[in-house]
Structures are given as C-alpha cells and as structure tokens.
Design a protein around this motif. Sequence first.
Motif, PDB file in Angstrom:
ATOM      1  N   ARG A   1       0.835  -1.209   0.000  1.00 15.51           N
ATOM      2  CA  ARG A   1       0.000   0.000   0.000  1.00 15.51           C
ATOM      3  C   ARG A   1       0.868   1.256   0.000  1.00 15.51           C
ATOM      4  O   ARG A   1       0.562   2.234  -0.693  1.00 15.51           O
ATOM      5  N   GLN A   2       1.953   1.220   0.749  1.00 14.03           N
ATOM      6  CA  GLN A   2       2.830   2.393   0.829  1.00 14.03           C
ATOM      7  C   GLN A   2       3.612   2.600  -0.463  1.00 14.03           C
ATOM      8  O   GLN A   2       3.848   3.740  -0.876  1.00 14.03           O
ATOM      9  N   PHE A   3       4.034   1.501  -1.108  1.00 20.59           N
ATOM     10  CA  PHE A   3       4.691   1.648  -2.409  1.00 20.59           C
ATOM     11  C   PHE A   3       3.758   2.342  -3.402  1.00 20.59           C
ATOM     12  O   PHE A   3       4.154   3.264  -4.117  1.00 20.59           O
ATOM     13  N   VAL A   4       2.513   1.885  -3.451  1.00 14.55           N
ATOM     14  CA  VAL A   4       1.553   2.452  -4.404  1.00 14.55           C
ATOM     15  C   VAL A   4       1.204   3.888  -4.033  1.00 14.55           C
ATOM     16  O   VAL A   4       1.112   4.769  -4.905  1.00 14.55           O
ATOM     17  N   ARG A   5       1.011   4.143  -2.748  1.00 14.62           N
ATOM     18  CA  ARG A   5       0.702   5.510  -2.325  1.00 14.62           C
ATOM     19  C   ARG A   5       1.863   6.448  -2.663  1.00 14.62           C
ATOM     20  O   ARG A   5       1.652   7.598  -3.064  1.00 14.62           O
ATOM     21  N   GLY A   6       3.106   5.963  -2.504  1.00 19.42           N
ATOM     22  CA  GLY A   6       4.267   6.766  -2.880  1.00 19.42           C
ATOM     23  C   GLY A   6       4.275   7.071  -4.367  1.00 19.42           C
ATOM     24  O   GLY A   6       4.577   8.206  -4.793  1.00 19.42           O
ATOM     25  N   LYS A   7       3.918   6.062  -5.177  1.00 25.08           N
ATOM     26  CA  LYS A   7       3.877   6.264  -6.628  1.00 25.08           C
ATOM     27  C   LYS A   7       2.817   7.293  -7.010  1.00 25.08           C
ATOM     28  O   LYS A   7       3.083   8.217  -7.802  1.00 25.08           O
ATOM     29  N   ILE A   8       1.626   7.153  -6.464  1.00 24.30           N
ATOM     30  CA  ILE A   8       0.537   8.076  -6.818  1.00 24.30           C
ATOM     31  C   ILE A   8       0.844   9.486  -6.326  1.00 24.30           C
ATOM     32  O   ILE A   8       0.646  10.479  -7.053  1.00 24.30           O
ATOM     33  N   ALA A   9       1.358   9.591  -5.094  1.00 18.98           N
ATOM     34  CA  ALA A   9       1.649  10.916  -4.530  1.00 18.98           C
ATOM     35  C   ALA A   9       2.725  11.635  -5.338  1.00 18.98           C
ATOM     36  O   ALA A   9       2.612  12.841  -5.609  1.00 18.98           O
ATOM     37  N   ASN A  10       3.771  10.936  -5.736  1.00 24.14           N
ATOM     38  CA  ASN A  10       4.834  11.583  -6.505  1.00 24.14           C
ATOM     39  C   ASN A  10       4.405  11.859  -7.941  1.00 24.14           C
ATOM     40  O   ASN A  10       4.867  12.831  -8.557  1.00 24.14           O
ATOM     41  N   SER A  11       3.522  11.024  -8.504  1.00 24.37           N
ATOM     42  CA  SER A  11       2.947  11.337  -9.816  1.00 24.37           C
ATOM     43  C   SER A  11       2.149  12.639  -9.729  1.00 24.37           C
ATOM     44  O   SER A  11       2.220  13.507 -10.620  1.00 24.37           O
ATOM     45  N   ARG A  12       1.405  12.775  -8.654  1.00 24.41           N
ATOM     46  CA  ARG A  12       0.628  14.007  -8.437  1.00 24.41           C
ATOM     47  C   ARG A  12       1.564  15.211  -8.279  1.00 24.41           C
ATOM     48  O   ARG A  12       1.265  16.307  -8.772  1.00 24.41           O
ATOM     49  N   THR A  13       2.703  15.015  -7.599  1.00 24.57           N
ATOM     50  CA  THR A  13       3.679  16.098  -7.439  1.00 24.57           C
ATOM     51  C   THR A  13       4.190  16.578  -8.790  1.00 24.57           C
ATOM     52  O   THR A  13       4.310  17.785  -9.030  1.00 24.57           O
ATOM     53  N   VAL A  14       4.489  15.635  -9.702  1.00 27.71           N
ATOM     54  CA  VAL A  14       4.969  16.009 -11.038  1.00 27.71           C
ATOM     55  C   VAL A  14       3.897  16.816 -11.771  1.00 27.71           C
ATOM     56  O   VAL A  14       4.194  17.835 -12.422  1.00 27.71           O
ATOM     57  N   LEU A  15       2.645  16.398 -11.672  1.00 29.31           N
ATOM     58  CA  LEU A  15       1.564  17.137 -12.321  1.00 29.31           C
ATOM     59  C   LEU A  15       1.426  18.546 -11.749  1.00 29.31           C
ATOM     60  O   LEU A  15       1.281  19.526 -12.499  1.00 29.31           O
ATOM     61  N   MET A  16       1.464  18.659 -10.425  1.00 28.23           N
ATOM     62  CA  MET A  16       1.283  19.963  -9.789  1.00 28.23           C
ATOM     63  C   MET A  16       2.446  20.903 -10.114  1.00 28.23           C
ATOM     64  O   MET A  16       2.241  22.108 -10.334  1.00 28.23           O
ATOM     65  N   ARG A  17       3.664  20.372 -10.136  1.00 30.91           N
ATOM     66  CA  ARG A  17       4.817  21.215 -10.469  1.00 30.91           C
ATOM     67  C   ARG A  17       4.688  21.763 -11.887  1.00 30.91           C
ATOM     68  O   ARG A  17       4.964  22.941 -12.150  1.00 30.91           O
TER      69      ARG A  17
END
Length: 684
Positions: A457-473
């Motif tokens: 769950r944490q691996f996937v949450r890390g992936k989604i959260a950092n994907s979101r970071t790239v979009l927001m940046r």
Amino acid sequence: MKVPTISDVLSDANMFEAWAKVKANKGCAGSDGQTISAFERNLSRNLSLLKDEVLSGKYIPLPLLRVEIPKKAGGMRALSIPAVRDRILQTAVALVIEPVFEAEFEDCSFAYRKGRSVDKAVARIASLRDQGYKWVVDVDIRDYFNSIDQGLLMEQVRRLIPDTGILGLIDLWLRCEVVDGENRYCLIRGVPQGAPISPLLANLYLDHLDEAFLRRHQKIVRFADDFVILSKDRDAAERALELTGEVLDSLRLSIHDKKTRVVDFASGFRFLGVQFIRSLAFKTKTGESRKTVAAAGDGMLRKDAGQGEAGVMKAAMEAAGLGPVAPEVHPVESRVVPEDSDVTVPSSHDPRLRTLYLLRHGYVLGKESRRFVIRSRGKTIREIPAIKVDQVMVFGNGQITTQAMHFCLQERIPIFLLSAHGHYYGVIDSFDTDPVLLHRDQFQRAEDKGFCLRVARQFVRGKIANSRTVLMRNARKRDAPEFRQAAGRLKAYLDKAGGVETMDELRGIEGSAASRYFSAIAGTIQPEWNFTGRQRQPPPDPVNAMLSYGYTLLFYNIYSLVRARGLNPHVGYLHAMRAGHPALVSDLMEEFRAIVVDAVVLNLVLNKRVAPGDFVPENGGSCLMGQDARTRLIRALESKLNSSLKHPVSGLKIDYRRGIEHQANHLAAVIRGTEPDYRPMVLR
C-alpha cells in the motif's frame, strides 16, 4: 570468557567509563555541532536518552564529519569524525568487546593494543635480525582503511560476538553517512577513519593475515596495516611476498606495488619512522608511524601507542574544531567523451553509485592496474580510475575483457548487459552470502500476507503521490488545466489506496491512477509526438521510447543500491516473485518513476531539448532513439539522480540516489522489525 551483550554495553558503569574516555580525549564537535561540554551539561539525561534509543531500536548514528589534516610527509589525510553521542556509544562497545578481540589477536600485532607500541615492534624486528633473519619483505597495502570489505569484516566480528544488538550497532557505524562540505554519501566499503571502533575492527580484519604467516612459521611484525616479513634468505622472502599477495586477495585487498619491496638489512629500509641499516636502528626526522589514521578514534589511543598517533589525533581534533574545512567544488553533471559522446563516465565529484556507460558498438572495456581503459580499434578513447566507478552498463555490442570482468567481480562492481535500445540481457555480479539473515527475514515477511499488503500500500501511495507532485509542479509552470484536474483525481486514488484490503484492489487503483496520469500528460504534449498514453512493448512513439529507456536505467540503479544494502532483489511485496524478475527492485522503483524519469522526459519534450526527428521508426511499430537523443536522455537522468533535495522525513540534504539508498535502508529496518511501518519518499 563471558560473551559480551548489549546489556553489558549499556550498563551504567560502562557508559560512564566510555563518557570519561571521550571527555579525556577532548575531541571536537561532530556534524551536529554538539561539543563535549554541551553534552556534559545534561549528562545523565543524555546518556539515558542514548540508551533508550538503542534499546527501542530507534538509534541511528548521526552523519560523520569529514575533515582533512596535513600529513608529515606531505599531502592530506581525511578523517571522518562521529558526533559526541556516537563516540560515547562506540567507546562503550569497544570497552566490552576489546577483551574478546584481544584474546584472538596474535603476538606479532603491535598497534592499538594495551602494553604494545612502536618501540616494542622495533625491538622485535631487531631481535629477529640478530637471530639471522636478514631479508625483509616491506609491504604496503593500497588504501587499506578505505578498502576493507565490510561483509568480510562483519563475518569475522560475528564469529566472536554473537549478540545481535552489538552487531547491529557495528553494522550501522560501518554504513554511516558522511558529511563532506555540501556532499553527503554513505560508506559502502572501508571503516570510518577517526571513529573509536575503527582500530579494533582494522586489527581484526588483518588477524587472518597474521594467522596465515604464523601457521607457516613465518616471522611477521605488524603495526596496523604496516607490516614486514623477515626471512633468512632471499628465496624465502620472495615466497613470503607471493603468500602475502594470496592472503590479501582473499581479503579483497591489494599490495601497493611501488611501495612494497624485498630488501636486506645491509641495504636498509624504513619502517614505523625508524631507519634500519645493518645493525643500526634509529628514528628519522619525522619520528612517526606512517599509518596512524585508524588510531584517531576517541577512547582507543593508549599512552604507549606512540607519539605519532597522538599527534595525528590532536591535529585532527584541532582541525575539526577550528571550523569547516573548505570542500572541493565539482560539477554535478556526468561527463561525456567530447570526441563522439559514446562513453559516459562519472563526474569528478563523489555522487552515490557512479556509473560508467559504454554506449557505442565495438568499444572494448579493459583494465590496466587500477584503471578502466576504453579502446576502439586499438586506440585508447578514455582511461577512468576504477575507484570512480560503482557499476558498469554495457549497451549493444560493446565488449568487456576477461581481466575487467574479474576485477569487477572482485570489487563487487556489477556489469549490466543491455541491447542498444535498453532491453535487459543480464547482469555479471558476484555471489554474496553476507546478508543471509536479512534474506531469511525477507522470505519470512513475504509469507505474511498482512505485511505484504501494508508495505505494498505504501509503495503504491508513494507512486501516486509523486505522480501528483509532477503534475502539480508542471501545472504551476505552464497553463495546463489537464494537469490540475488529473492531480485532483489522483488525490482521490491516493486516499482510496490507503484503505484497500486486497492486493487485487490495490493493483486496480494503481492501474487506474497511472492511466489518468498519463492521459493528462498526453493531453499536454504536442500532437507531433504521437503520444496517447503509456505503451511498453514495443514503445510506439518517442515519448514511450524515452520512458522505457529511462525506467530501465532507473531500475538497474536501484538494483545496485538494493544489492549494496544486502537485500535480496528478487523477494518483493507488491510485485509477485517469479524467476528472473527482481521484484523488490520493482517495488522500490514505484515511488521514484515519476519524480526521476517522468520529470526528465517531460522537461526534454516540453522544453524542446529533443525533437521527434531525433527518433527512428522501425518495422513492427516500435520507435527507437537516435544516438543524440539517447545521450541527452542519459545525461539528463544522471544530472537528475545527482541533483540535491531535502529528504521529506529525515530533513537531510541528499541526492536522488541517496534518497533511494535511504529508502532501501528504511525498508530493511522494517523487514527486520526495528522500524514499524514503511514510509515512501514523497516530494512536494
């Protein structure tokens, strides 16, 4: 003899004795700036907190402070100074394990031991000379303290000290982070010179050498890594030199050829600052032992250890206490051979996991002495010191000589073999049994479905959260409403992933989030790139070609860091175990895909640093990168991996590779049960 335990280390009497020794040495502050006097102001509380951290499994040593001091003979000597709290704990461990080590040591060893000194080593040499041992093998080990194999060293320590608490502390100290000006890196080999535990460990590592010579009734006199072997004739001395090479090879050490020689007393030689010639022995002007670095640890210098070492320790502490040593300034980007840009080599600074890329067909990677040599049609293209390379990636029909392969296996430098377009063929890597207990824990955890789900769950949450970071940046930099909308949707997927109860649900959320993420990217990239979403095998467009190539490079960087940490790369928790697939590497890669590879590819495309014309369509619908595009991508990825960031949990200033290494260390602690839950590295 009683086997020491962590309880012995942490007893009040032992901790206060350790404190007294550290205080008596009057050392400087470490990387945290805390002085001995500041620690003493709340001594009881600080010692209690230190003990509690160890007992609760939360103890992590602070980074070592790198300082340089001048050598008497010229040049600089680098020391790594622990913080005061860590010096106290190291001294406490040294106090309880020293009697066990001492019982193991041989009489021929004279450094860093009670009742032994340079003078006694010199007297022993004179005595053997008078008994007819006229020939001497004067040996110098190349870069000894920085070359000690940590795995072999820990094997020797485990043989004497079975207590897991003590072993865990020593392992942490060996792999400790070092602060060198603006740079930070973790030790992967060697012992930290300047740490109180180092003299004991350095002596233990060469105990095998002492035993090998004594079993053959050879006469050896050793002071740390300086030693001489005495023989009655030249032939015996030559055989002793040959044996020395064999024993050091088994310890993964090498002889410094230019500083090692066979000589007799009539010709004379210098050892430990003493000149021997015929029947005379007298101190030279420096009057110092050549090898004094390991003696710089607090609490381990003996009054009879020689003035040379005390002088070095004093100079080191004074140098560190006067203020920060000016760091060398180096460029961050990888360098590319200017003639044709087909060999990418590490930059001259000290990045974590320095990579040599061999890119052109027909290039041959060989080895001469301690250097890698790249040739084409008999012409030398580049020479690279081996110490600057941590892994090798060979693309296409590049070749590597047997000598270079043997050297890489001995030095544990993995060689990854890939096609010109990044398809993985295999890895040439040494078989390592050192971390077998950690591997056992990995397999046991893999059988625990609850543990697998929590970590996955944490691996996937890390992936989604950092994907979101790239979009927001990118949304902040550009007028891209698709990015903002997708970032909002990914937030919902992120929340949902934290509460799933099955792996199938988790993988479903991961797939949905990835689809929404790449759809937003596709809606922003210009039509001439023909990018409609993520497609892998084969990549049909330039963007997918770069993503696949970048993921391949990232994957094998993580593979090397996982192996260096001692984790089994094939035992994963999110990705299923199957033959030939390093599942754990795929697990750890998830949280780094977007912030490393996707960010680089988007930058290249949106800023027009590459163009669709740099790519070549191929029969079958695949798209291949041209040479220029491939070189630009590799350089951009290296620059990204070496760029600095602030770790969101520890607050340390690190680069991306050290961020990956930090996560591998964190995961290993979770697997062992010393840390409760895995936390992904999520950037803002």
